[in-house]
Structure formats: C-alpha cells, structure tokens
Design a protein around this motif. Structure first.
Motif, PDB file in Angstrom:
ATOM      1  N   LEU A 431      42.706  10.934   5.799  1.00 36.57           N
ATOM      2  CA  LEU A 431      42.793  12.315   5.273  1.00 36.57           C
ATOM      3  C   LEU A 431      43.449  12.347   4.306  1.00 36.57           C
ATOM      4  O   LEU A 431      44.771  12.284   4.217  1.00 36.57           O
ATOM      5  CB  LEU A 431      42.916  13.306   6.417  1.00 36.57           C
ATOM      6  N   VAL A 432      42.832  12.776   3.120  1.00 35.43           N
ATOM      7  CA  VAL A 432      43.766  13.043   1.572  1.00 35.43           C
ATOM      8  C   VAL A 432      43.331  14.221   0.993  1.00 35.43           C
ATOM      9  O   VAL A 432      42.194  14.325   0.807  1.00 35.43           O
ATOM     10  CB  VAL A 432      43.414  11.682   0.812  1.00 35.43           C
ATOM     11  N   ASN A 433      44.196  15.051   0.883  1.00 37.61           N
ATOM     12  CA  ASN A 433      44.106  16.443   0.033  1.00 37.61           C
ATOM     13  C   ASN A 433      44.805  16.496  -1.428  1.00 37.61           C
ATOM     14  O   ASN A 433      45.883  16.410  -1.479  1.00 37.61           O
ATOM     15  CB  ASN A 433      44.478  17.447   0.803  1.00 37.61           C
ATOM     16  N   ARG A 434      43.899  16.418  -2.454  1.00 40.34           N
ATOM     17  CA  ARG A 434      44.509  16.337  -3.942  1.00 40.34           C
ATOM     18  C   ARG A 434      43.637  17.565  -4.590  1.00 40.34           C
ATOM     19  O   ARG A 434      43.418  17.833  -5.593  1.00 40.34           O
ATOM     20  CB  ARG A 434      44.319  15.508  -4.525  1.00 40.34           C
ATOM     21  N   GLN A 435      43.891  18.975  -3.750  1.00 37.71           N
ATOM     22  CA  GLN A 435      42.964  20.014  -4.242  1.00 37.71           C
ATOM     23  C   GLN A 435      43.720  20.516  -5.545  1.00 37.71           C
ATOM     24  O   GLN A 435      43.055  21.174  -6.496  1.00 37.71           O
ATOM     25  CB  GLN A 435      42.892  21.119  -3.012  1.00 37.71           C
TER      26      GLN A 435
END
Length: 467
Positions: A431-435
């Motif tokens: 799971l990776v978030n780069r919003q």
C-alpha cells in the motif's frame, strides 16, 4: 516543398528518438518487432454486430515469457497509454509480458489521418483540418465523420458485464501461457479489476485465475447505489435522445479523445510548430494560453498539473515548469517528461491505436456504482453486474494499491477492505499513497524516478518467485 520535407523528416527523427527514450529502453535493447493491437473474438454482447464483439491487447515483452501483467485502462483511455510503462517493466523483470487492453469501443475510431501523420505522410495542418478544422471551415470537404448515436444504440449495453466478459477472454488467453497472471487497472480500470476479481464465473471468483491485483489510483469503494437509482439511470440512458457516450471533462465524445490524440501527436512530431488549436476557438477557453504557443507549449499548458483546470484533473500529469518565453515548453522538474506523456496518448509510432478512447460508454461508468467491492446488492440485478464473490477470493492473492491525486488514501482503504473480506493476510498487501505529489497519470508516466514503479517491480518479482 523541400523545406516541408526537411521539417517532416526532422519531426519523424525527433519522434523516433522520443519513442525510444521515453519508453525507458535503450536503442540497443529496443525490440525490432513493431507493436500493435492483437484482436480476439470475444463476448457476444446483446444487440451488438459481430464485428464489434472483439477485445484487443498490445503485447509487450518476450513471447517466451510465461507470466503476464494485464492492464486495464481507465476512463477514456486506450491501450497505448500503458506502452511506455510496459516496456520499462519488461526491461526490469524476467519472465514477464505486459498486455494492455484495447476495449471494443475503439473499433469505432477513425485513425486514418493519424496514421498518415505518424508515417510523415500528412502535415500537422492536414491532421488538424481532418479532425477539427472542418468544424469552422466549410471548404474542407474531406474530413472526419463522427459516429451517429442512433447507429450505435447497442453501445448503451456496453457496461460492466461486457467489460468483464471481454477481460475474461484476455485472462483466459494469458493463462494458456502457463505462468502467473496479474490484473491491474488505472482509475476506473481499478473498478473493473475489482469487478473481475469478484465476478461469479459459474461459482468461481475471477480471482481464482489470478496471482495478484494492482490498483493504480482507482478501485471500488464499499457501498452501492440503490436499486431505484440504478433503474432510473438505466431509464435515462435508454431515452432515444441520450448519447451512449460519456462526456469527459465536459467535452462531448468523440472530441475529448480527438483533442488529446491530435494534440499529443502534434506535440511529439511537430513540437515547434505554431499551435493551430490555440486560435481555433474549438478548445475550451481554460486550456488556451494567453500568449502564442507551439504545439508542445499548448499541450503542456492544457494538461500540466499547475495550469490544467480542475475539470481535467483525470487527464493531468506533472509535466514541468511551463511555457517558455518563446512559446515552447520548459520540462524542468517534471515527474513525467512531456515527450513520454505525449507518447502514451498518441500511441506513436504504432498505427491504428492511441492512448485515448474517443467513445467511452456511459453505461460502464454507471455500472461501477454497483460493484460494491464485490458484495451482492440489489443494484447488481438491475445493472446485470455479478460481482458477488468479494468474500471468496484466494487467500494467497497479493494486492498492490497506489494512491495518487484522485483516489489517494481511499484506494488503499478499498484494498484493505477487499482483503479483509476474504481473510487475505495484510502481509500480502503493498500500500503506497502519494496523493500530494503524484497527479492521476504520473504513476504510469513518471520517469526515470517513479515511486509506483519502484514498488511494482518487487511486487511482480515476489509473485513470479512463489510456487
């Protein structure tokens, strides 16, 4: 005439260089076999003429590779969109092919003048006149003819069931190679991924044939529209005066796709030519610069995160600093090099295909409201959606979810819930978030530094190394 030939030759050479550099493959390693769409006979959709009952893929990678990553494009996106990413993936992995899906609606497109432009047999002006110029200039008699809505009423049935059945054709073909199959999707393609994985194929979940799922800034959130709302949506779409096609960013079909296909091709192959679209009065005013620009400057201004309007959020990337004093484009600081971005959407040098969908079915968007992370609900019966096995996915399934500007943390949360429903261990999730730093199209386009890619390659390697 001699100057024109020199200009065209320079454009072709420039474009050829861009196609190699932007793919992440050195000229020494680039495949000599030209890429194109392989079409397969597929699902017989209700009311659809047999010539459209097909699904296509662009196959990237060695034919000897047994493992396949199948990628489903998002809203109004075509198979060429994933090609630069696919070339990079097969360069950095062993034993993998990447198949990018070309949905059936793209059989309706008229790629004829784009093909000529890509071959250096038509100028940027001829390209513009054929697809757009005739709208303001009645003296242009040889030009593009849009598909009439009344002639494709059957496309109002091209919803999630058709997309999943066509994808089943692709997955079945990939399985025949004897290796692992991973299914990924960008944006709305993420909803299709969940629908497929949780679809009830005669008592078996679609995910039973998959080793992994990849969500690229899109997925299927829990919750569904009501049966009443679903019925109303169908009734509205069935009205004879209603188009089968989605309006992207407020731009009606087929022109959102045409703007991007012609704009990206011109930016790539005639970057320094003056923008014909800028003065045409055909482009939405909020994507037209106030100073004269080149084709490259116009394309960058329209889709760069810093200048593109909110209505085109789904089409944006971080393409650089902005317009130069001469009207060109300064790509300094870009996450996604603009030449790579233009390659994704133009499909250059491939013929007969680009990275957009000129005609995107409204029904496919409507049906995503019933997927509900694979849980049966009353709206599914109304919309002919059978994504009901969300609690019966294989426990060994691996899931990678990447959040960017549109989906963000919600994409990760949807993946967690999907895994929890089937008791898939959290150790199987990436799971990776780069919003805050990645626009919607940067995961597929960012190069040479790409956080999405940096996690994708180990994810695929882990799958191929397991029994």
């Amino acid at each position: 005439m001699r100057q024109l030939k020199r200009s065209l030759l320079a454009a072709i050479v420039f474009g050829s260089m861009v196609a190699v550099v932007s793919s992440g493959v050195s000229s020494a390693n680039a495949s000599t076999k030209p890429l194109g769409v392989t079409w397969m006979r597929s699902f017989a959709a209700p009311g659809t003429p047999a010539k459209y009952d097909k699904v296509g893929v662009i196959k990237v990678g060695p034919s000897s590779a047994k493992n396949v990553l199948v990628l489903e494009p998002g809203t109004s996106a075509g198979s060429a969109y994933f090609v630069p990413l696919a070339k990079w993936i097969v360069l950095k992995t062993t034993g993998w092919q990447v198949w990018s899906v070309e949905r059936r609606e793209n059989l309706l497109e008229d790629q004829s003048e784009l093909n000529l432009f890509k071959e250096g047999k038509a100028t940027a002006t001829e390209l513009y006149d054929y697809y757009l110029g005739y709208l303001k200039n009645s003296s242009i008699t040889e030009h593009f003819q849009a598909i009439s809505d009344s002639s494709v009423e059957f496309a109002k049935q091209w919803g999630m069931n058709v997309a999943v059945q066509d994808l089943h054709t692709v997955i079945t073909a990939a399985k025949r190679l004897g290796g692992k199959v991973v299914l990924g999707g960008h944006s709305l393609g993420g909803s299709v991924v969940t629908a497929y994985a949780t679809w009830d194929f005669s008592g078996r979940a679609g995910a039973d044939d998959l080793a992994g799922l990849v969500y690229i800034d899109g997925g299927s959130a829990p919750g569904a529209v009501s049966a009443q709302d679903a019925t109303q949506v169908l009734q509205s779409l069935d009205a004879p005066t209603v188009t089968p096609w989605l309006s992207f960013g407020g731009i009606p079909a087929p022109f959102a796709g045409i703007f991007n296909a012609t704009g990206s091709a011109s930016a790539l192959l005639d970057p320094n030519g003056p923008s014909l679209g800028q003065a045409s009065g055909l482009l939405p005013s909020d994507i037209v610069p106030s100073v004269p620009v080149t084709n490259l400057g116009q394309y960058g201004y329209a889709l760069n995160a810093a200048t593109s309007p909110l209505s085109l959020l789904a089409a944006q990337g971080h393409l650089g600093e902005g317009i130069t004093s001469s009207g060109g484009w300064n790509g300094a600081g870009a996450l996604t090099p603009i030449e790579r971005f233009a390659t994704m959407f133009s499909g250059y040098p491939m013929k007969g295909v680009d990275g957009t969908e000129w005609y995107f079915p409204q029904r496919l968007t409507d049906d995503t409201g019933a997927v509900d992370n694979g849980n049966a609900n009353p709206a599914q019966k109304v919309l002919d959606v059978d994504a009901s096995m969300g609690s019966h996915l294989p426990k060994a399934l691996r899931i990678y979810a990447f959040g960017a500007r549109l989906g963000g943390a919600g994409v990760l949360q949807d993946a967690r819930i999907l895994a929890q429903q089937s008791h898939i261990p959290m150790s199987n999730l990436t799971l990776v978030n780069r919003q805050s730093t990645y626009s919607h199209n940067d995961p597929a386009g960012a190069y040479p530094n790409n956080v999405f890619f940096d996690h994708l390659v180990p994810f695929l390697k882990k799958i191929s190394s397991t029994g």
